[in-house]
Write a protein that holds these residues in place. Sequence first.
Motif, mmCIF file in Angstrom:
data_model
loop_
_atom_site.group_PDB
_atom_site.id
_atom_site.type_symbol
_atom_site.label_atom_id
_atom_site.label_comp_id
_atom_site.label_asym_id
_atom_site.label_seq_id
_atom_site.Cartn_x
_atom_site.Cartn_y
_atom_site.Cartn_z
ATOM 1 N N ALA A 248 0.401 -1.327 0.112
ATOM 2 C CA ALA A 248 0.187 -0.341 0.393
ATOM 3 C C ALA A 248 1.062 1.627 -0.174
ATOM 4 C CB ALA A 248 -0.543 -0.439 0.940
ATOM 5 N N ARG A 249 0.633 2.192 -0.037
ATOM 6 C CA ARG A 249 0.489 3.949 -0.304
ATOM 7 C C ARG A 249 0.410 4.918 1.281
ATOM 8 N NH1 ARG A 249 -0.680 2.818 -5.582
ATOM 9 N NH2 ARG A 249 -2.113 4.931 -5.949
ATOM 10 N N LYS A 250 0.519 5.907 0.916
ATOM 11 C CA LYS A 250 0.307 6.615 1.998
ATOM 12 C C LYS A 250 -1.452 7.217 1.557
ATOM 13 C CE LYS A 250 3.484 10.499 1.395
ATOM 14 N NZ LYS A 250 4.178 11.179 1.946
ATOM 15 N N GLY A 251 -2.287 7.535 1.937
ATOM 16 C CA GLY A 251 -3.464 8.003 1.224
ATOM 17 C C GLY A 251 -3.524 9.747 2.575
ATOM 18 N N TRP A 252 -4.380 9.793 3.215
ATOM 19 C CA TRP A 252 -5.565 10.938 3.600
ATOM 20 C C TRP A 252 -4.927 10.281 5.069
ATOM 21 C CZ3 TRP A 252 -5.865 15.403 1.697
ATOM 22 C CH2 TRP A 252 -6.552 15.770 -0.186
ATOM 23 N N THR A 253 -4.550 11.202 5.586
ATOM 24 C CA THR A 253 -4.463 11.157 7.427
ATOM 25 C C THR A 253 -5.996 11.729 7.907
ATOM 26 O OG1 THR A 253 -2.453 11.256 7.765
ATOM 27 C CG2 THR A 253 -3.513 11.707 10.066
ATOM 28 N N TRP B 170 -17.206 16.510 4.349
ATOM 29 C CA TRP B 170 -15.685 16.532 4.073
ATOM 30 C C TRP B 170 -14.964 17.236 3.124
ATOM 31 C CZ3 TRP B 170 -12.594 11.271 4.790
ATOM 32 C CH2 TRP B 170 -11.919 11.329 4.033
ATOM 33 N N VAL B 171 -13.751 17.526 3.912
ATOM 34 C CA VAL B 171 -13.139 18.669 3.567
ATOM 35 C C VAL B 171 -11.921 18.468 3.415
ATOM 36 C CG1 VAL B 171 -12.021 21.536 4.093
ATOM 37 C CG2 VAL B 171 -14.718 19.975 4.359
ATOM 38 N N GLU C 213 1.189 22.701 2.092
ATOM 39 C CA GLU C 213 2.412 23.295 1.141
ATOM 40 C C GLU C 213 3.897 22.478 0.796
ATOM 41 O OE1 GLU C 213 3.352 27.028 3.020
ATOM 42 O OE2 GLU C 213 1.398 27.637 2.367
ATOM 43 N N ASP C 214 4.030 21.036 1.917
ATOM 44 C CA ASP C 214 4.841 20.239 1.814
ATOM 45 C C ASP C 214 4.333 19.042 1.622
ATOM 46 O OD1 ASP C 214 4.232 20.043 4.324
ATOM 47 O OD2 ASP C 214 5.890 20.074 5.467
ATOM 48 N N GLY C 215 3.224 19.047 1.472
ATOM 49 C CA GLY C 215 2.275 18.275 0.583
ATOM 50 C C GLY C 215 1.707 16.734 1.594
ATOM 51 N N TRP C 216 1.755 17.363 2.482
ATOM 52 C CA TRP C 216 1.183 16.632 4.334
ATOM 53 C C TRP C 216 -0.393 16.483 2.976
ATOM 54 C CZ3 TRP C 216 1.671 17.912 9.688
ATOM 55 C CH2 TRP C 216 1.794 16.601 10.594
ATOM 56 N N LYS C 217 -1.274 15.345 3.234
ATOM 57 C CA LYS C 217 -3.254 15.678 3.055
ATOM 58 C C LYS C 217 -3.485 15.325 4.227
ATOM 59 C CE LYS C 217 -3.406 13.599 -0.771
ATOM 60 N NZ LYS C 217 -3.397 12.755 -2.518
ATOM 61 N N LEU C 218 -4.277 16.056 4.746
ATOM 62 C CA LEU C 218 -4.994 15.458 5.742
ATOM 63 C C LEU C 218 -6.870 16.267 5.258
ATOM 64 C CD1 LEU C 218 -3.623 18.355 8.510
ATOM 65 C CD2 LEU C 218 -3.223 15.724 8.306
ATOM 66 N N GLN D 34 -6.314 8.554 21.046
ATOM 67 C CA GLN D 34 -5.989 7.321 19.908
ATOM 68 C C GLN D 34 -4.735 7.725 18.359
ATOM 69 O OE1 GLN D 34 -9.108 4.805 18.940
ATOM 70 N NE2 GLN D 34 -9.679 5.349 21.171
ATOM 71 N N MET D 35 -4.957 9.154 18.567
ATOM 72 C CA MET D 35 -4.076 9.170 17.305
ATOM 73 C C MET D 35 -3.298 10.991 17.680
ATOM 74 S SD MET D 35 -4.661 10.509 13.665
ATOM 75 C CE MET D 35 -4.367 12.729 14.043
#
Length: 131
Positions: free
Chosen positions: A4-9, A46-47, A52-57, A78-79
């Motif tokens: 798998a690869r990273k997606g949204w947090t 859902w928003v 700017e550095d590519g982190w997907k939340l 939880q996190m």
Amino acid sequence: MAVARKGWTVIDCPDPDALARFYADLLGGEPRRGAGGQEEPVSDRWVELTTEDGWKLAFQRAEDFVPPRWPSGERSQQMHLDVYVDDIAATEPAVLELGARALDTDDEGGKRGFRVYADPAGHPFCLVRQS
């Protein structure tokens, strides 16, 4: 080999627009309404925010949301997110002005290297001194 690869947090909250705006002001980027990665119309449930550095939340409306309590096993966090800054003490006033709440700011005179806050929905996050 990864399967798998990273997606949204994805962060549950009562008001996705407001929480996305908080994190956009904190981390940069522009929130946008999304469909939660699904084949459905754009929704106010859902928003998405790509910093700017590519982190997907992503921020997802959760009915009857109960915020975590830090520190607590009863309503555990939880996190949490670690946010790197050059100077924690200098950044703290701006974070509080954005709507964060201080949870644990005793960083032992800077030795510990982090302080804990809650975002406007109550999720803990840490300002961490970037080494």
